[in-house]
Design an enzyme around this catalytic site. Sequence first.
Site, PDB file in Angstrom:
ATOM      1  N   HIS A 128      -5.886   3.662  -4.100  1.00  0.00           N
ATOM      2  CA  HIS A 128      -5.729   3.684  -2.624  1.00  0.00           C
ATOM      3  C   HIS A 128      -6.230   5.270  -2.139  1.00  0.00           C
ATOM      4  CE1 HIS A 128      -5.112   2.086   1.294  1.00  0.00           C
ATOM      5  NE2 HIS A 128      -3.806   2.877   1.517  1.00  0.00           N
ATOM      6  N   HIS A 149      -5.927   9.645   1.333  1.00  0.00           N
ATOM      7  CA  HIS A 149      -5.717   8.606   2.647  1.00  0.00           C
ATOM      8  C   HIS A 149      -6.760   9.068   3.760  1.00  0.00           C
ATOM      9  CE1 HIS A 149      -3.918   5.640   4.921  1.00  0.00           C
ATOM     10  NE2 HIS A 149      -3.421   5.061   3.746  1.00  0.00           N
ATOM     11  N   ASP A 176       0.869  -1.104   0.100  1.00  0.00           N
ATOM     12  CA  ASP A 176       0.033   0.068  -0.105  1.00  0.00           C
ATOM     13  C   ASP A 176       0.885   1.377  -0.015  1.00  0.00           C
ATOM     14  OD1 ASP A 176      -2.240  -1.760   0.327  1.00  0.00           O
ATOM     15  OD2 ASP A 176      -3.059  -0.600   2.086  1.00  0.00           O
ATOM     16  N   HIS A 206       3.386  -2.437   3.314  1.00  0.00           N
ATOM     17  CA  HIS A 206       3.599  -1.102   2.755  1.00  0.00           C
ATOM     18  C   HIS A 206       4.948  -0.862   1.907  1.00  0.00           C
ATOM     19  CE1 HIS A 206       0.213  -0.908   5.724  1.00  0.00           C
ATOM     20  NE2 HIS A 206      -0.075  -0.036   4.951  1.00  0.00           N
TER      21      HIS A 206
HETATM   22 ZN   LIG Z   1      -2.772   3.194   3.123  1.00  0.00          ZN
END
Ligand SMILES: [Zn+2]
Length: 459
Positions: A220, A224, A160, A329
Amino acid sequence: MHLLGVSALVLATATFASAATTKPTSTSSGVLAVESPAWLPDFGVPSGVNAGYPTGALNTSKTLSHKTLDLSAYPEPWEAPSTTHAEIKAVMNAIDWTKVPKAPIVKTNSNGEIDMTKYDESKDAYCWWSSTNCVKPKSSYLPPDVSVCPNSGDWGLNYDDGPFNPIGDDTDKWAEPELYNFLAENGNQKATLFYIGSNVVTFPEAAKRAINDGHVLCVHTWSHPSMTTQTNAQVVAELYWTLRAIKEATGVTTKCWRPPFGDVDDRVRAIAWQMGLQTMLWDQDTNDWDMPGDGGGKLAPSKVDGYFEDWIETRKKGTDKHGHIVLQHELNNATVKMAEKWLPKLQESFNVVSIQQCLNVTQPYWETNWVYPTKNENVTAITNTTTAIPSVGPSTTDINLGYTATSSIPSASSASSAKSTTTDLSVKSSNTDESSASLVAVHGLSLLAATALCASYLL
Ligand SMILES: [Zn+2]
Ligand SMILES: *[C@@H]1O[C@H](CO)[C@@H](O)[C@H](O)[C@H]1NC(C)=O
Ligand SMILES: *[C@@H]1O[C@H](CO)[C@@H](O)[C@H](O)[C@H]1NC(C)=O
Ligand SMILES: *[C@@H]1O[C@H](CO)[C@@H](O)[C@H](O)[C@H]1NC(C)=O
Ligand SMILES: *[C@@H]1O[C@H](CO)[C@@H](O)[C@H](O)[C@H]1NC(C)=O
Ligand SMILES: *[C@@H]1O[C@H](CO)[C@@H](O)[C@H](O)[C@H]1NC(C)=O
């Protein structure tokens, strides 16, 4: 107002000769859920992007241009996008709002944490993951979220918050293309990458490298946020600008997205679905975002090592009930280091593939020239560097970011609360990140054993 399907089919017909047109598809309920979004601009083929899934050697050069997209066409990176922009209004008009559940917009408390106290979790009327780990929407036309790989032994590799922009001389080594090169050099490994639009517009060359390497790009959000706290128009804007950035940088319109912190309910899912996006979560969490590193937290890396050890141990015992989608991530130097440490070990124990490959989804984009390998296809590992990748195209603008722009560090760093998982590896983190802390309300539910699904919903 009709669903997108009626109007659409614009695709990049001029630019993707072989892509031609994607036929509208409908779900079994007959609701035209996803459609090639007609409201996205037609950018033409970006220079330096392959025509399709790579079959030759990958480019593992360590340098990438830092030219940005034309930032004037986008909201300010990392800021909440405007909801009155004409392009957002066009998407709003294309959505059938009668099909979007009227879940209340979630409030945040004085600490900025999402407030779950008013939600009846026993009823879970809106399948709110943050409250109950629900992954099976109550709205009948919405498919279940993707949260596991159906087959034991599969590991749907995913990262991510990318693409990881350079943030300073000390950490440039860990920014892209570091991880993508590592993947290429370690068995030609493919992954699913959940991209933040703000990071794509400031580092589109990294997105090009990723797609040229055969990774799958998904949305994504732009800035955020916890998506259930966003109004309908804000949800649209967060998704739209990221879809647009990925399309402008790489030429593809993706069909997958992951909500920051996993924070999704049926209202948000329905909007995403009508924008052509399937929701993808995870079944296990490394909490890697919380390790000490640039913008990170305080979780001891040895804890994260312990999770990986346990997953591998469980695999060796043969007691896994399904394959895993484990949240990782490409956020900072610590998470990339950790990813590189464990990938070779995972590859010894698991069949490590992208999420889409474990689901046998071969066309993750609306552009049909991109066809990824089927589930059991063995892709020849090529680790040498030969593919010519021309320098950036005409649509980019040379803007020196100075690489000290700490604004490119996700301040609301990622990941969600560690939910209890089947192997109970969740952790109550000691993180100091307000946004993430808001989700560290562990409900002690074991993850719903969400069974297969997917391929048929994604077409
Ligand atoms: Zn994230
Ligand atoms: C990450 O970079 C920072 C310097 O910006 C450094 O203090 C820290 O030790 C690095 N962490 C890791 C795990 O490399
Ligand atoms: C994967 O999908 C392809 C069609 O794209 C199909 O032919 C194949 O049988 C599927 N494989 C598995 C293992 O489901
Ligand atoms: C895939 O190809 C590699 C390299 O040729 C080989 O080592 C591996 O056993 C193959 N895997 C499968 C499932 O056929
Ligand atoms: C990559 O190609 C170069 C030049 O053709 C060659 O010297 C080198 O050995 C190759 N490396 C690998 C890992 O095959
Ligand atoms: C590899 O990519 C870099 C960066 O985009 C580019 O400058 C270089 O020319 C490419 N190398 C080859 C051999 O195509």
